[in-house]
Enzyme design. Structure first.
Site, PDB file in Angstrom:
ATOM      1  N   ALA A   1       0.813  -1.218   0.000  1.00 53.86           N
ATOM      2  CA  ALA A   1       0.000   0.000   0.000  1.00 53.86           C
ATOM      3  C   ALA A   1       0.845   1.265   0.000  1.00 53.86           C
ATOM      4  O   ALA A   1       0.305   2.370  -0.016  1.00 53.86           O
ATOM      5  CB  ALA A   1      -0.935   0.006   1.209  1.00 53.86           C
TER       6      ALA A   1
ATOM      7  N   ASN B   1      13.980  -3.627  11.990  1.00 57.43           N
ATOM      8  CA  ASN B   1      13.738  -4.196  10.668  1.00 57.43           C
ATOM      9  C   ASN B   1      14.016  -5.691  10.642  1.00 57.43           C
ATOM     10  O   ASN B   1      13.416  -6.426   9.857  1.00 57.43           O
ATOM     11  CB  ASN B   1      14.552  -3.453   9.609  1.00 57.43           C
ATOM     12  CG  ASN B   1      13.837  -2.214   9.119  1.00 57.43           C
ATOM     13  OD1 ASN B   1      12.863  -2.299   8.383  1.00 57.43           O
ATOM     14  ND2 ASN B   1      14.286  -1.053   9.566  1.00 57.43           N
TER      15      ASN B   1
ATOM     16  N   GLN C   1       9.923 -12.790   7.261  1.00 56.58           N
ATOM     17  CA  GLN C   1       9.663 -12.872   5.821  1.00 56.58           C
ATOM     18  C   GLN C   1      10.624 -13.845   5.149  1.00 56.58           C
ATOM     19  O   GLN C   1      10.228 -14.604   4.258  1.00 56.58           O
ATOM     20  CB  GLN C   1       9.755 -11.487   5.178  1.00 56.58           C
ATOM     21  CG  GLN C   1       8.590 -10.582   5.553  1.00 56.58           C
ATOM     22  CD  GLN C   1       8.638  -9.224   4.903  1.00 56.58           C
ATOM     23  OE1 GLN C   1       9.571  -8.899   4.175  1.00 56.58           O
ATOM     24  NE2 GLN C   1       7.630  -8.410   5.169  1.00 56.58           N
TER      25      GLN C   1
ATOM     26  N   GLY D   1      13.532  -2.235   0.856  1.00 55.16           N
ATOM     27  CA  GLY D   1      13.373  -1.530   2.121  1.00 55.16           C
ATOM     28  C   GLY D   1      14.691  -1.381   2.861  1.00 55.16           C
ATOM     29  O   GLY D   1      15.471  -2.332   2.968  1.00 55.16           O
TER      30      GLY D   1
ATOM     31  N   HIS E   1      24.139   0.639   0.537  1.00 56.03           N
ATOM     32  CA  HIS E   1      23.157   1.652   0.140  1.00 56.03           C
ATOM     33  C   HIS E   1      23.006   2.626   1.310  1.00 56.03           C
ATOM     34  O   HIS E   1      22.049   2.588   2.068  1.00 56.03           O
ATOM     35  CB  HIS E   1      21.822   1.009  -0.219  1.00 56.03           C
ATOM     36  CG  HIS E   1      20.773   2.020  -0.596  1.00 56.03           C
ATOM     37  ND1 HIS E   1      20.886   2.822  -1.704  1.00 56.03           N
ATOM     38  CD2 HIS E   1      19.604   2.369   0.001  1.00 56.03           C
ATOM     39  CE1 HIS E   1      19.828   3.617  -1.779  1.00 56.03           C
ATOM     40  NE2 HIS E   1      19.045   3.362  -0.748  1.00 56.03           N
TER      41      HIS E   1
END
EC number: 1.1.1.37
Length: 328
Positions: free
Chosen positions: A18, A110, A117, A135, A192
């Protein structure tokens, strides 16, 4: 060319479905930009329970777009259902850094997302699963997810450096007045993060060496920090983080991973010890994609200038790994 009816449907899971990045990403996937315009796709949208309404609205809009390749959409808060049979996964949803929050806390929070997951991917995904972690902090989130999926080869997990790579190309194209497609052999090493090393040592444009066309001081003092801090710059100007560009880069990464490319790219993959970078971290490296796998571009000469910046990234990633060691 096979018709869509004769090609097996690919199941693609998107987490944080979303959110703003996914809002750009999902349309590109449904349009066939990852697996090709002859391959049907089924989308599996994973969200936290309180955001399922938003995901439902996204699904309604996707259906209203009447994509010929889109076969089905599943909306769920259950990771096992979301990753069931998945051939590709974009792990977009992550917990943003709170005000005054230490990076170690961000990593730990996180880890509570990406560990479960990873386990769900391990237990439910298809054998050919490819996982791209978008993410942030992406490199270490990929490490956590991979560690929780011992039955899935670590090479099947990547973290996204392609946005940094594309930003580097864009800055050079703007500086030199050339088209982005003219540039070759650019690489972004490392993490990153603001420590990343956008490297033009091997880069060419129209057969010319980029290092012959730009001033070294501009390269070190403007180009490198501009690319590394571009995300923060966009937040300052736009008031929101990069979304469409992140989604576009995620598509670029997964498309090249699936379909292959001899053009150099930057991908955060498990370190193999190449270029003196220690194993046990996910690190941005120069890569090409062959037979559905990233291969490291080998044999590059590394200067002392490069070495120092590559080592700084490796040390930062090792420190992140130590901060989440209990999750690995």
């Amino acid at each position: 060319m096979n018709s869509p009816q004769n090609v097996s449907t690919k199941k693609v899971t998107v987490t944080g479905a979303a959110g703003q990045i996914s809002y750009s990403l999902l349309w590109r996937i449904a349009n066939g930009e990852v697996f090709g315009t002859d391959t049907p796709v089924e989308l599996k949208l994973l969200e936290i329970p309180q955001a399922l309404g938003g995901a439902e609205g996204v699904a309604m809009e996707l259906l209203d777009s009447a994509f010929p390749l889109l076969r089905n959409i599943t909306i769920t808060a259950d990771a096992n259902e979301a990753f069931d049979g998945a051939n590709a996964a974009f792990l977009v949803g992550a917990k943003p850094r709170g005000k005054g929050e230490e990076r170690a806390d961000l990593l730990a929070n996180n880890g509570k997302i990406f560990g479960p997951q990873g386990k769900a991917i391990n237990d439910n995904a298809a054998d050919d699963i490819r996982v791209l972690v978008v993410g942030n902090p992406a490199n270490t989130n990929a490490l956590i997810a991979s560690a929780a999926a011992p039955d899935v080869p670590a090479s099947r997990f990547n973290a996204m450096m392609r946005l940094d790579h594309n930003r580097a190309i864009s800055q050079l194209a703007t500086k030199l007045g050339r088209g982005s497609a003219e540039f070759n052999n650019i690489v972004v090493w490392g993490n990153h993060s603001a420590t990343q090393f956008p490297d033009i040592t091997y880069a060419t444009v129209g057969g010319e060496k980029v290092t012959d066309l730009v001033d070294h001081d501009w390269y070190v003092e403007e180009f490198i920090p501009r690319v590394a801090n571009r995300g923060a710059e966009i937040i300052e100007v736009r008031g929101k983080s990069s979304a469409a560009s992140a989604a576009s880069s995620a598509i670029d990464h997964m498309r090249d991973w699936v379909q292959g490319t001899e053009a150099w790219s930057s991908a955060a993959i498990p370190s193999t010890g190449a270029y003196g970078i220690p194993e046990g971290i996910f690190v941005g490296l120069p890569t090409v994609s062959r037979n559905g796998e990233w291969e490291i571009v080998e044999g590059l000469e590394i200067s002392d200038f490069q070495r120092a910046r590559i080592d700084a990234n490796a040390q930062e990633l090792q420190a992140e790994r130590e901060a989440v060691r209990d999750l690995l």
